[in-house]
Scaffold this motif. Structure first.
Motif, short mmCIF file in Angstrom:
data_model
loop_
_atom_site.label_atom_id
_atom_site.label_comp_id
_atom_site.label_asym_id
_atom_site.label_seq_id
_atom_site.Cartn_x
_atom_site.Cartn_y
_atom_site.Cartn_z
N VAL A 83 0.99 -1.31 0.11
CA VAL A 83 0.06 0.09 0.03
C VAL A 83 1.20 1.30 0.15
CG1 VAL A 83 -0.13 0.08 2.45
CG2 VAL A 83 -1.79 0.94 1.26
N GLU A 84 2.30 1.18 0.07
CA GLU A 84 3.19 2.24 0.31
C GLU A 84 2.97 3.49 -0.64
OE1 GLU A 84 4.38 -1.02 0.61
OE2 GLU A 84 4.52 -0.91 2.87
N PRO A 85 2.75 2.85 -2.25
CA PRO A 85 2.81 4.02 -3.18
C PRO A 85 1.65 4.75 -3.13
CG PRO A 85 3.26 1.71 -4.10
CD PRO A 85 2.91 1.61 -2.76
N TRP A 86 0.46 4.18 -2.72
CA TRP A 86 -0.76 5.23 -2.49
C TRP A 86 -0.45 6.12 -1.53
CZ3 TRP A 86 -3.28 4.79 -6.60
CH2 TRP A 86 -3.38 3.72 -7.40
N LEU A 87 0.15 5.59 -0.32
CA LEU A 87 0.43 6.57 0.82
C LEU A 87 1.32 7.52 0.56
CD1 LEU A 87 0.32 3.90 3.94
CD2 LEU A 87 -1.29 5.66 3.35
N GLY A 88 2.32 7.39 -0.19
CA GLY A 88 3.09 8.43 -0.87
C GLY A 88 2.63 9.38 -1.76
N ILE A 89 1.85 8.89 -2.71
CA ILE A 89 0.94 9.81 -3.34
C ILE A 89 0.34 10.62 -2.47
CG2 ILE A 89 -0.82 9.85 -5.33
CD1 ILE A 89 0.00 7.37 -6.38
N SER A 90 -0.46 10.19 -1.37
CA SER A 90 -1.49 10.89 -0.57
C SER A 90 -0.53 11.92 0.10
CB SER A 90 -2.29 10.16 0.30
OG SER A 90 -2.97 10.55 0.98
N ALA A 91 0.71 11.43 0.71
CA ALA A 91 1.43 12.47 1.29
C ALA A 91 1.99 13.58 0.46
CB ALA A 91 2.52 11.62 2.04
N ALA A 92 2.33 13.19 -0.93
CA ALA A 92 2.89 14.23 -1.80
C ALA A 92 1.88 15.27 -2.12
CB ALA A 92 3.27 13.46 -3.32
N ALA A 93 0.44 14.72 -1.98
CA ALA A 93 -0.71 15.67 -2.47
C ALA A 93 -0.74 16.49 -1.16
CB ALA A 93 -1.84 15.05 -2.86
N MET A 94 -0.54 15.95 0.04
CA MET A 94 -0.78 16.81 1.22
C MET A 94 0.30 18.02 1.44
SD MET A 94 -1.07 15.65 5.20
CE MET A 94 -2.69 14.96 5.01
N GLY A 95 1.61 17.40 0.94
CA GLY A 95 2.66 18.51 0.79
C GLY A 95 2.25 19.52 -0.27
N GLY A 96 1.71 19.33 -1.36
CA GLY A 96 1.23 20.16 -2.42
C GLY A 96 0.13 21.11 -2.13
#
Length: 127
Positions: A83-96
């Motif tokens: 599930v790590e790629p999805w959490l990474g995408i979510s974290a990158a969107a939160m940083g954006g």
């Protein structure tokens, strides 16, 4: 499950709405007062958000990406482990999203960066 789908639909609807507002406002100066009234808080027109409507739209698009990635990651977790790629995408969107908030503050105070401010409102200085 139902609450998540409602939240997902709400965030995607807001993202589409603000992208449409940004596109319409960018080329039509006569729509600016109506947009400022729609962004108003306590009877004060929302000229900061009107000037930075592109950043507001980007914020809502990133919020939709974050919610979609979190929802897909949660669905993937039930069936398989990676599930790590999805959490990474979510974290990158939160940083954006945090970057968008910083940009809104910069647009409100300094009217910078100029390329993100609606062209006919670039000379408007007041909050």
């Amino acid at each position: 499950m139902i609450g998540g789908l409602i939240a997902l639909a709400l965030v995607v609807t807001l993202a589409v709405r603000y992208v449409v507002v940004a596109v319409r406002l960018w080329g039509h100066p006569e729509r600016a007062p109506d947009a400022a009234d729609s962004f108003s808080v306590k009877e004060a027109p929302g000229w900061v958000l009107t000037r930075g409507v592109v950043v507001v739209a980007a914020n809502f698009v990133l919020m939709a990406v974050m919610v979609i990635a979190a929802a897909v990651g949660q669905a993937v977790t039930r069936t398989q482990k990676p599930v790590e790629p999805w959490l990474g995408i979510s974290a990158a969107a939160m940083g954006g999203m945090m970057l968008c908030w910083l940009l809104i503050i910069l647009i409100g105070i300094f009217n910078r960066p100029r390329f993100l401010v609606v062209p006919y409102l670039r000379d408007k200085r007041r909050l």
